[in-house]
Enzyme design. Structure first.
Site, PDB file in Angstrom:
ATOM      1  N   ASN A  10      -3.557 -11.945  27.252  1.00  7.57           N
ATOM      2  CA  ASN A  10      -3.520 -10.615  26.647  1.00  7.57           C
ATOM      3  C   ASN A  10      -4.618  -9.805  27.347  1.00  7.57           C
ATOM      4  O   ASN A  10      -5.795  -9.984  27.054  1.00  7.57           O
ATOM      5  CB  ASN A  10      -3.783 -10.720  25.143  1.00  7.57           C
ATOM      6  N   LYS A  12      -5.248  -6.759  27.106  1.00  5.24           N
ATOM      7  CA  LYS A  12      -5.762  -5.628  26.308  1.00  5.24           C
ATOM      8  C   LYS A  12      -5.821  -4.372  27.189  1.00  5.24           C
ATOM      9  O   LYS A  12      -4.967  -4.207  28.052  1.00  5.24           O
ATOM     10  CB  LYS A  12      -7.104  -6.000  25.679  1.00  5.24           C
ATOM     11  N   HIS A  96      -1.335  -7.899  16.390  1.00 11.45           N
ATOM     12  CA  HIS A  96      -2.662  -8.322  16.849  1.00 11.45           C
ATOM     13  C   HIS A  96      -3.724  -7.711  15.931  1.00 11.45           C
ATOM     14  O   HIS A  96      -3.555  -6.586  15.439  1.00 11.45           O
ATOM     15  CB  HIS A  96      -2.874  -7.878  18.294  1.00 11.45           C
ATOM     16  N   GLU A  98      -6.380  -6.283  16.541  1.00 10.67           N
ATOM     17  CA  GLU A  98      -6.852  -4.957  16.958  1.00 10.67           C
ATOM     18  C   GLU A  98      -5.859  -3.872  16.535  1.00 10.67           C
ATOM     19  O   GLU A  98      -6.251  -2.749  16.239  1.00 10.67           O
ATOM     20  CB  GLU A  98      -7.124  -4.957  18.469  1.00 10.67           C
ATOM     21  N   GLU A 168      -5.121 -16.228  15.212  1.00 12.89           N
ATOM     22  CA  GLU A 168      -6.286 -15.614  15.850  1.00 12.89           C
ATOM     23  C   GLU A 168      -7.259 -15.148  14.766  1.00 12.89           C
ATOM     24  O   GLU A 168      -7.130 -14.021  14.257  1.00 12.89           O
ATOM     25  CB  GLU A 168      -5.856 -14.410  16.698  1.00 12.89           C
ATOM     26  N   GLY A 174     -13.197 -12.149  20.989  1.00 12.81           N
ATOM     27  CA  GLY A 174     -14.145 -11.418  21.810  1.00 12.81           C
ATOM     28  C   GLY A 174     -15.598 -11.647  21.440  1.00 12.81           C
ATOM     29  O   GLY A 174     -16.486 -10.912  21.896  1.00 12.81           O
ATOM     30  N   SER A 214     -11.716 -16.353  21.719  1.00 11.61           N
ATOM     31  CA  SER A 214     -12.757 -16.923  22.586  1.00 11.61           C
ATOM     32  C   SER A 214     -12.322 -18.239  23.236  1.00 11.61           C
ATOM     33  O   SER A 214     -13.126 -19.146  23.409  1.00 11.61           O
ATOM     34  CB  SER A 214     -14.073 -17.091  21.824  1.00 11.61           C
TER      35      SER A 214
HETATM   36  P1  13P Z   1     -10.683 -13.235  23.456  1.00  9.71           P
HETATM   37  O1  13P Z   1     -10.063 -14.397  24.200  1.00  9.71           O
HETATM   38  O2  13P Z   1     -11.325 -12.231  24.372  1.00  9.71           O
HETATM   39  O3  13P Z   1     -11.553 -13.691  22.339  1.00  9.71           O
HETATM   40  O4  13P Z   1      -9.443 -12.430  22.780  1.00  9.71           O
HETATM   41  C1  13P Z   1      -8.530 -13.147  22.051  1.00  9.71           C
HETATM   42  C2  13P Z   1      -7.377 -12.264  21.759  1.00  9.71           C
HETATM   43  O5  13P Z   1      -7.503 -11.316  21.020  1.00  9.71           O
HETATM   44  C3  13P Z   1      -6.106 -12.567  22.402  1.00  9.71           C
HETATM   45  O6  13P Z   1      -5.056 -11.842  21.839  1.00  9.71           O
END
Ligand code: 13P
Length: 250
Positions: A10, A12, A96, A98, A168, A174, A214
């Protein structure tokens, strides 16, 4: 039943078209011989065509990070499943954290997106997971089950096996603070039991459930060793070809 692992990037809101092309060109020779797992890249909308062209005839699968549930109309800034199919996407990440917590998406909206994606021939990757405050209040299971219940409402039995779920936990995304393998396994088992209770054992056996939050080359194998975790949905560590290749070859 052996499920095919899925390692998903992903990206982002990162990269330009040129960076996306360079990434794929650098990744391809590193994964040339890998055939026993699915490798998926989900770039932001403006990069989808660049990744599609760069992946050529490779085994790389293509997905988007979001979509709207309507087919067309006056929805400024949105894209439909038909548009994603037209760009050769096979998957779409939905719900997601976010999208939920930065953009205010509700379980009801996410459910409409899941149903629309399935109808449009895309494979949804439905993301669920608790916030830190919810974990601290011992609400993790309740939050996951509620998001699952509302997220897959109305998904017909014959297509549930195609759905992918990603656990997640919001506090692990993150932050560098990844969930322990046991916590991830427990959440994934809970999700599989939920699918079993709703759709029976065949669906529960077949559905793929990923962990995200992470995930790094150093911890990927510890998740993949756990029974029931079928892959990873990776943000930060998917942005460099070396790192993503290591994740794929866990
Ligand atoms: P990170 O791997 O940067 O923690 O992000 C995870 C994520 O949100 C994948 O969709």
């Amino acid at each position: 039943m052996a499920r095919r692992p899925l390692i998903a990037a992903n990206w982002k809101m990162h990269k330009t078209q040129q960076e996306a092309r360079s990434f794929v060109a650098a990744l391809l020779p590193k994964i040339r011989d890998i055939r026993d797992r699915d490798i998926l890249i989900c770039p932001s909308f403006p990069l989808i065509s660049a990744v599609d062209q760069a992946r050529k005839e490779s085994q790389i699968l293509l997905g988007a990070q979001n979509m709207y549930f309507e087919e067309k109309g006056a929805f400024t800034g949105e894209v439909s499943h038909g548009m994603l199919k037209d760009l050769h996407c096979e998957f779409v990440i939905l719900g997601h954290s976010e999208r939920r917590w930065v953009f205010g998406e509700t379980d009801q909206m996410i459910n409409k997106k899941v149903l629309a994606a399935i109808q449009g021939g895309l494979i949804p990757i439905l993301c669920v997971g608790e916030k830190l405050s919810e974990r601290e209040q011992n609400l993790t299971e309740q939050v996951i089950l509620n998001q699952m219940d509302l997220g897959i409402k109305g998904v017909p039995e014959d297509v549930i096996v195609n759905l992918v779920v990603a656990y997640e936990p919001v506090w692990a995304i993150g932050t560098g603070r990844n969930a322990s393998a046991k916590d991830a396994k427990d959440a994934v088992s809970l999700i599989r039991e939920f699918i079993h209770s709703r759709y029976g054992s065949v669906a529960a056996d077949k559905i793929r459930i990923l962990y995200g939050g992470s995930v790094k080359p150093e911890n990927m194998a510890t998740y993949m060793k756990e029974d029931g975790i079928d892959g990873g949905l990776v943000g930060g560590a998917s942005l460099e070809p070396d790192s993503f290749a290591k994740l794929i070859c866990y």
